[in-house]
Write an enzyme that holds these catalytic residues in place. Sequence first.
Site, PDB file in Angstrom:
ATOM      1  N   GLY A  57      -5.002  -0.198   5.160  1.00 14.51           N
ATOM      2  CA  GLY A  57      -4.957  -1.449   4.417  1.00 14.51           C
ATOM      3  C   GLY A  57      -4.518  -2.636   5.249  1.00 14.51           C
ATOM      4  O   GLY A  57      -4.265  -3.710   4.701  1.00 14.51           O
ATOM      5  N   GLU A  81       0.835  -1.207   0.000  1.00 18.20           N
ATOM      6  CA  GLU A  81       0.000   0.000   0.000  1.00 18.20           C
ATOM      7  C   GLU A  81       0.863   1.247   0.000  1.00 18.20           C
ATOM      8  O   GLU A  81       0.651   2.180  -0.764  1.00 18.20           O
ATOM      9  CB  GLU A  81      -0.876  -0.046   1.254  1.00 18.20           C
TER      10      GLU A  81
END
Length: 447
Positions: free
Chosen positions: A344, A246
């Site tokens: 995330g 991410e």
Amino acid sequence: MIYMDFQAEYNRKKRTPEEAVQVVKSGDWVDYTSNVGFPYLLDKALADRKDELSDVKIRGNLCFGPIEAVECDPEREHFIYNSWHCSAYERKLCDRGLCNYIPMIFHLLVPYYRHFLTVNVAMCSVTPMDKHGYFNLSCSTGCAKGILEQADVVILEVNERLPRILGGFDESIHISEVDYIVEGEHPPLPEFPIEKPTEEDIRIATHIIPYIRNGATLQLGIGAMPNVIGSMLSLTDIEDLGMHTELCGDAYYELYKAGKLTNRKKTFQRGKGVTGIVFGSQKLYDWVDMNPGVIIEPLEFVNDPGTIAQIDNMVSINSCIAVDLYGQICAESVGLRQISGTGGQLDYVTGAAMARGGKAFICMPSFFTDKKGVRHSNIVPHFEGDIVTDPRSQAYYIVTEQGVVNLVGRTTWERAELLISIAHPDFRDSLIAAADKQKIWRRSNKR
């Protein structure tokens, strides 16, 4: 695409920041996208309209500040700021009552916009337009294009300091998709060098590194701990590591410099380090600029557990604040105080566990010391108001400086035993007593 004179179209849409923000009306929802895509000039121009506007709701995430529209209106009569994931600056805004958190999981963020949310005006900083009429969304690609596509009005702020990052898709926006463009001078990009590791950080990294094999692909989460592990890996003999993450921070640059990050052994998007967000030092920004070995893509794809699961030997390393004896993980609040966000983390805990040879690690020191010098355990009997980021059903490897345990398939009493084994020794007896009271302790357990 219809042919057009791109420069003429650019000139036609060019405005001063003050002219561009005139489109914002009272009651509007305005989006600032993410991190270094934050529109500095437009934010200041919008703040200057404070007395003309009321109830303008602004969304952003990981914005490093200062946000002028927030700072100019401490009573929140004109601007209401909200964040999908709090930076250290936004956390302080929350503490002052000047920011509200919006719960989310990063791979679902753009679908939230697509299916449920209103965006009246979206503002985003981008690189200068290229000869084909495209602006690169740079470090905020992870969510920017999806937000801009949902906006009634799109305003781009050209930031001459942003790196141009190559992408798989949705890393650019065309002049034909834009309503207004503003220009102006910008300060240097904010820098976030790797923090000096603590003794506990080093011991945690030492526990994790033996689980990482040659050819593994790494996801290193937001925070000091994952970055420390990444930088320490650069000193090992582990080779041919990959990047699917991410957030691309300086740990990956350190691995690259050490010759460890090659992406050669990845089973998906081989040869490419994949990310959705970038922020760190200027050296990092220079490294990702026009680098064919690094691609940036929407987090809707990058963080999709189904995407992550396609990568053999995927290793996810994230940090948390506390874990309770049931295996619930809090990575975003201290009690009811918002610290960061889900982001995330749950995406990667899920995806790495699905991958062949995959492993998902959640790290924390076993204790913290408060302002009065009193030590407290980060492993607690049960949560009392702390926000659960990862449910106990998705708790895998938990790591402290005391050791590493795997909670997969474990009963409640086994979890209690394992977690107490990696708690600080000062707290083990009280945790055993609490587990016994909660009926999750077997008297036959070893102490």
